[in-house]
Design a protein around this motif. Sequence first.
Motif, short mmCIF file in Angstrom:
data_model
loop_
_atom_site.label_atom_id
_atom_site.label_comp_id
_atom_site.label_asym_id
_atom_site.label_seq_id
_atom_site.Cartn_x
_atom_site.Cartn_y
_atom_site.Cartn_z
N ARG A 189 0.83 -1.20 0.00
CA ARG A 189 0.00 0.00 0.00
C ARG A 189 0.86 1.25 0.00
O ARG A 189 1.91 1.31 0.64
CB ARG A 189 -0.94 -0.03 1.21
N GLY A 190 0.40 2.25 -0.76
CA GLY A 190 1.15 3.49 -0.88
C GLY A 190 2.27 3.43 -1.89
O GLY A 190 3.06 4.39 -2.00
N ARG A 191 2.34 2.36 -2.66
CA ARG A 191 3.43 2.20 -3.63
C ARG A 191 2.93 2.23 -5.07
O ARG A 191 3.67 1.92 -6.00
CB ARG A 191 4.18 0.88 -3.36
N GLY A 192 1.66 2.56 -5.27
CA GLY A 192 1.12 2.71 -6.62
C GLY A 192 0.51 1.46 -7.22
O GLY A 192 0.05 1.49 -8.37
N VAL A 193 0.47 0.37 -6.46
CA VAL A 193 -0.07 -0.88 -7.00
C VAL A 193 -1.58 -0.80 -7.17
O VAL A 193 -2.12 -1.18 -8.22
CB VAL A 193 0.31 -2.07 -6.09
N GLY A 194 -2.28 -0.30 -6.17
CA GLY A 194 -3.73 -0.16 -6.28
C GLY A 194 -4.12 0.78 -7.41
O GLY A 194 -5.12 0.56 -8.10
N ARG A 195 -3.33 1.81 -7.60
CA ARG A 195 -3.58 2.76 -8.69
C ARG A 195 -3.46 2.06 -10.04
O ARG A 195 -4.30 2.25 -10.93
CB ARG A 195 -2.58 3.91 -8.58
N ALA A 196 -2.42 1.26 -10.21
CA ALA A 196 -2.22 0.54 -11.46
C ALA A 196 -3.34 -0.47 -11.71
O ALA A 196 -3.82 -0.63 -12.84
CB ALA A 196 -0.86 -0.17 -11.44
N LEU A 197 -3.76 -1.14 -10.67
CA LEU A 197 -4.84 -2.12 -10.80
C LEU A 197 -6.16 -1.43 -11.16
O LEU A 197 -6.94 -1.93 -11.99
CB LEU A 197 -4.99 -2.90 -9.50
N THR A 198 -6.43 -0.29 -10.54
CA THR A 198 -7.64 0.45 -10.85
C THR A 198 -7.63 0.92 -12.29
O THR A 198 -8.65 0.85 -13.00
CB THR A 198 -7.80 1.66 -9.91
N TRP A 199 -6.48 1.41 -12.74
CA TRP A 199 -6.40 1.90 -14.11
C TRP A 199 -6.58 0.78 -15.13
O TRP A 199 -7.20 0.97 -16.19
CB TRP A 199 -5.09 2.63 -14.35
N HIS B 182 -10.21 5.42 2.57
CA HIS B 182 -8.77 5.17 2.45
C HIS B 182 -8.32 5.21 1.00
O HIS B 182 -7.24 5.73 0.68
CB HIS B 182 -8.44 3.80 3.06
N GLY B 183 -9.14 4.67 0.08
CA GLY B 183 -8.75 4.59 -1.31
C GLY B 183 -9.13 5.80 -2.15
O GLY B 183 -8.76 5.89 -3.33
N ARG B 184 -9.85 6.72 -1.57
CA ARG B 184 -10.41 7.83 -2.34
C ARG B 184 -9.35 8.64 -3.08
O ARG B 184 -9.51 8.99 -4.25
CB ARG B 184 -11.21 8.72 -1.39
N SER B 185 -8.25 8.95 -2.43
CA SER B 185 -7.21 9.77 -3.07
C SER B 185 -6.58 9.05 -4.26
O SER B 185 -6.17 9.69 -5.23
CB SER B 185 -6.14 10.16 -2.05
N VAL B 186 -6.50 7.72 -4.18
CA VAL B 186 -5.96 6.94 -5.30
C VAL B 186 -6.84 7.12 -6.52
O VAL B 186 -6.37 7.38 -7.64
CB VAL B 186 -5.86 5.45 -4.93
N TYR B 187 -8.16 7.01 -6.33
CA TYR B 187 -9.09 7.13 -7.44
C TYR B 187 -9.12 8.57 -7.97
O TYR B 187 -9.21 8.79 -9.18
CB TYR B 187 -10.48 6.67 -7.01
N GLU B 188 -9.01 9.53 -7.08
CA GLU B 188 -8.99 10.93 -7.52
C GLU B 188 -7.79 11.19 -8.43
O GLU B 188 -7.88 11.98 -9.38
CB GLU B 188 -8.95 11.86 -6.31
#
Length: 265
Positions: A212-222, A240-246
């Motif tokens: 978490r906090g390393r960009g993995v969730g962002r890549a998966l969402t994209w 918790h995940g809101r900023s990633v999606y933003e």
Amino acid sequence: MAEELETGWAPTTPPGDSIESDFLRCWGERIASFARAGGVPIVDDDTVTVPVFSTRTFWGNLGIVRRPDRSGEEVADRLRAALPAGAPIALISPWSGIDLSAAGLVDDGHPPLMIRPPGPAAAQHPLPDGIELVEVVDADGLAEWERTLIEAYPTPGAEVEPPLTLFPAGILGGRTRFWTAYRDGRPVGVSAGHAGHGIVEIEFVATRESERGRGVGRALTWAATEMDLSVPAVLVASDHGRSVYESLGYLTTRRWTFWVGAVPD
């Protein structure tokens, strides 16, 4: 005579009336397709859509309330008619006016609904260093994806279920696609997307705590978002995940309500 305006939530409401109504149709379709693939009990009508995959955890039995003009008692009646009594369930409701305590459920929070308008990425979204993203194409891959979700979310009660209980192999090859992120051959995160009704529904984004906090969730969402960039992408987020999606262009519209409990007797 004054024009009689569409409510926006009737069974006759046309596709495209609103992003939210299309999202509910898309989400309901995905839930129903999973239930058919697994051969599990489901109530699926214009009031509520919810399956029962598990007797141990409501995380496998997540559904939606589909109409604002239904009472908690009506929802309870639908649940009793189609589902095994006592099964753990969770319902997400867009409707602040529906009190599901009458159905034996408890208000467990208010997750934000987020929408990304159609259009290409405003910037490049490279994978984090050392991460490989792989789309799931077979039952073994789906079983690993499911186990990673259970461990990364985490999903209490689901860890003792046999493989492919919550996500049966029959869902592969349909309109839902799945991705697993790997670091050094170890699965560290997952996501999924379902395309339909002019919407891409983003679901099941989870990463292991160490990532978490390393960009993995962002890549998966994209990966799920870019299934179709010509239509809106929609998800129900956590704070918790809101900023990633933003960071990917998602906008918060309002908050829905998360109800948990069991099918009433």
